[in-house]
Design a protein around this motif. Structure first.
Motif, PDB file in Angstrom:
ATOM      1  N   TYR A 267       0.867  -1.186   0.000  1.00  0.00           N
ATOM      2  CA  TYR A 267       0.000   0.000   0.000  1.00  0.00           C
ATOM      3  C   TYR A 267       0.901   1.233   0.000  1.00  0.00           C
ATOM      4  N   ARG A 268       0.912   1.934  -1.100  1.00  0.00           N
ATOM      5  CA  ARG A 268       1.780   3.108  -1.229  1.00  0.00           C
ATOM      6  C   ARG A 268       1.071   4.326  -0.647  1.00  0.00           C
ATOM      7  N   ILE A 269       1.280   4.507   0.640  1.00  0.00           N
ATOM      8  CA  ILE A 269       0.519   5.507   1.378  1.00  0.00           C
ATOM      9  C   ILE A 269       0.805   6.923   0.902  1.00  0.00           C
ATOM     10  N   ASN A 270       2.037   7.203   0.494  1.00  0.00           N
ATOM     11  CA  ASN A 270       2.366   8.548   0.019  1.00  0.00           C
ATOM     12  C   ASN A 270       1.610   8.890  -1.256  1.00  0.00           C
ATOM     13  N   PHE A 271       1.529   7.908  -2.172  1.00  0.00           N
ATOM     14  CA  PHE A 271       0.804   8.136  -3.428  1.00  0.00           C
ATOM     15  C   PHE A 271      -0.685   8.347  -3.176  1.00  0.00           C
ATOM     16  N   VAL A 272      -1.265   7.473  -2.353  1.00  0.00           N
ATOM     17  CA  VAL A 272      -2.708   7.568  -2.089  1.00  0.00           C
ATOM     18  C   VAL A 272      -3.040   8.858  -1.353  1.00  0.00           C
ATOM     19  N   THR A 273      -2.214   9.227  -0.377  1.00  0.00           N
ATOM     20  CA  THR A 273      -2.434  10.459   0.369  1.00  0.00           C
ATOM     21  C   THR A 273      -2.366  11.670  -0.554  1.00  0.00           C
ATOM     22  N   GLN A 274      -1.375  11.679  -1.448  1.00  0.00           N
ATOM     23  CA  GLN A 274      -1.244  12.797  -2.389  1.00  0.00           C
ATOM     24  C   GLN A 274      -2.431  12.863  -3.332  1.00  0.00           C
ATOM     25  N   LEU A 275      -2.870  11.701  -3.820  1.00  0.00           N
ATOM     26  CA  LEU A 275      -4.036  11.663  -4.704  1.00  0.00           C
ATOM     27  C   LEU A 275      -5.278  12.193  -4.002  1.00  0.00           C
ATOM     28  N   ALA A 276      -5.433  11.826  -2.733  1.00  0.00           N
ATOM     29  CA  ALA A 276      -6.605  12.272  -1.976  1.00  0.00           C
ATOM     30  C   ALA A 276      -6.561  13.773  -1.704  1.00  0.00           C
ATOM     31  N   THR A 277      -5.420  14.263  -1.203  1.00  0.00           N
ATOM     32  CA  THR A 277      -5.344  15.664  -0.780  1.00  0.00           C
ATOM     33  C   THR A 277      -5.223  16.633  -1.949  1.00  0.00           C
ATOM     34  N   MET A 278      -4.638  16.187  -3.044  1.00  0.00           N
ATOM     35  CA  MET A 278      -4.436  17.078  -4.190  1.00  0.00           C
ATOM     36  C   MET A 278      -5.605  17.068  -5.165  1.00  0.00           C
ATOM     37  N   LEU A 279      -6.378  15.978  -5.177  1.00  0.00           N
ATOM     38  CA  LEU A 279      -7.424  15.862  -6.186  1.00  0.00           C
ATOM     39  C   LEU A 279      -8.793  15.510  -5.610  1.00  0.00           C
ATOM     40  N   ALA A 280      -8.887  14.353  -4.951  1.00  0.00           N
ATOM     41  CA  ALA A 280     -10.204  13.858  -4.533  1.00  0.00           C
ATOM     42  C   ALA A 280     -10.866  14.749  -3.483  1.00  0.00           C
TER      43      ALA A 280
ATOM     44  N   ILE B 149     -13.492   9.828   0.530  1.00  0.00           N
ATOM     45  CA  ILE B 149     -13.790   9.270   1.849  1.00  0.00           C
ATOM     46  C   ILE B 149     -13.320   7.818   1.993  1.00  0.00           C
ATOM     47  N   PRO B 150     -13.601   6.917   1.033  1.00  0.00           N
ATOM     48  CA  PRO B 150     -13.047   5.559   1.167  1.00  0.00           C
ATOM     49  C   PRO B 150     -11.524   5.541   1.233  1.00  0.00           C
ATOM     50  N   MET B 151     -10.872   6.340   0.397  1.00  0.00           N
ATOM     51  CA  MET B 151      -9.413   6.369   0.398  1.00  0.00           C
ATOM     52  C   MET B 151      -8.866   6.866   1.718  1.00  0.00           C
ATOM     53  N   MET B 152      -9.460   7.929   2.277  1.00  0.00           N
ATOM     54  CA  MET B 152      -8.967   8.489   3.524  1.00  0.00           C
ATOM     55  C   MET B 152      -9.124   7.505   4.681  1.00  0.00           C
ATOM     56  N   LEU B 153     -10.248   6.800   4.718  1.00  0.00           N
ATOM     57  CA  LEU B 153     -10.481   5.861   5.817  1.00  0.00           C
ATOM     58  C   LEU B 153      -9.562   4.643   5.724  1.00  0.00           C
ATOM     59  N   ILE B 154      -9.393   4.101   4.525  1.00  0.00           N
ATOM     60  CA  ILE B 154      -8.493   2.961   4.351  1.00  0.00           C
ATOM     61  C   ILE B 154      -7.067   3.370   4.670  1.00  0.00           C
TER      62      ILE B 154
END
Length: 293
Positions: free
Chosen positions: A31-44, A190-195
């Motif tokens: 789980y690449r947390i840096n990528f997912v976090t960036q995707l969530a905070t920058m876009l979603a 929301i799903p991405m942030m919770l996971i």
């Protein structure tokens, strides 16, 4: 019994999704947390914030009252937390920021949405944005000795909030095809942030659990009391009242651990606060929701 079931229906999806992330890591999956976090905070998340504000039917005056109450609450929490840290002889760089800033994004936004619907989510993004601005300026100064106004101005969520507020105030709407696109992107948030919350907690190594328990309980009591007082003073309506108290009362944010790690504070002590306060919130937030609903 009905109230108990209602609260469980609200909090169960939140903690079950976090459990998915926790279990995913414990099973050894990547789980690449840096990528997912960036995707969530920058876009979603910015798309979620913008569309939520643009489409809400809330009176702008009510949003203004909530904004002022949020600013007052965070200022009061900062003073009270500073007094607590100083009085207990704790290291300011390590403990003060975690005592102030809660997990208003990963945990607060989903809870507000499930508890109070679309209107609650619209209120919650305002509190979240104010917390983010305070965190990127005063919060970074606490840990690193220097704030970052430039970082605030580069944050998409700040501009999404301002733009969404403008569209709300003017009654504007984007074309249907663009609105649908932004909504689809925002639905990822929301799903991405919770996971991701579950993943982050699974990877932390707690330190000083006894102290973390005491500080986590104090933080919960302090933040809940101050938020409740500010919501009453500013005469917030039922939903805005509940959202403000819920957001301020969220457990220590994972970003507090990341800042401690980045700027050389005691990151393991902060990790203990994140894990312990999150576990305490599993029992505390449903009780708080039962009172607020």
């Amino acid at each position: 019994m009905n109230l108990t079931l209602m609260v469980l229906e609200i909090v169960a999806p939140v903690f079950l999704l976090a459990a998915v992330g926790f279990g995913w890591v414990k099973l050894g999956f990547e789980y690449r947390i840096n990528f997912v976090t960036q995707l969530a905070t920058m876009l979603a998340v910015p798309c979620l914030i913008f569309t939520s504000l643009m489409q809400t039917k809330i009176d702008p005056a009510a949003l203004t009252a909530l904004s002022l109450a949020s600013i007052a609450a965070y200022f009061a929490v900062s003073l009270a937390a500073a007094a607590l840290v100083w009085g207990a002889g704790l290291n300011r760089r390590t403990y003060l920021a975690p005592m102030i800033f809660g997990n208003t994004g990963n945990l607060g936004l989903p809870l507000a949405m499930f508890a109070f619907g679309a209107e609650g989510l619209s209120y919650a993004v305002v509190v979240f944005a104010i917390m983010a601005v305070w965190s990127f300026t005063f919060g970074i100064w606490l840990v690193a000795g220097a704030g970052s106004l430039g970082k605030v101005l580069r944050e998409p969520l700040v501009w999404a909030t301002l733009l969404g507020g403008l569209f709300l105030w003017r009654g504007w709407e984007t074309p249907a095809f663009l609105t649908n696109t932004l909504e689809l992107i925002g639905q990822m948030a929301i799903p991405m942030m919770l996971i991701t919350l579950g993943v982050a907690v699974a990877r932390l190594s707690p330190k000083g659990v006894g102290r973390a328990v005491i500080l986590s309980v104090l933080k919960l009591a302090l933040c809940t009391g101050i938020a409740w007082l500010c919501a009453s003073v500013f005469g917030l309506g039922h939903i805005a009242f509940g959202v403000l108290v819920l957001q301020i009362a969220t457990p220590v944010a994972v970003t507090s651990y990341m800042l401690a790690e980045k700027y050389g504070a005691d990151s393991q002590a902060v990790a203990g606060l994140v894990v312990v306060s999150t576990l305490i919130s599993v029992g505390a937030l449903p009780l708080l929701l039962a009172v607020l609903l």
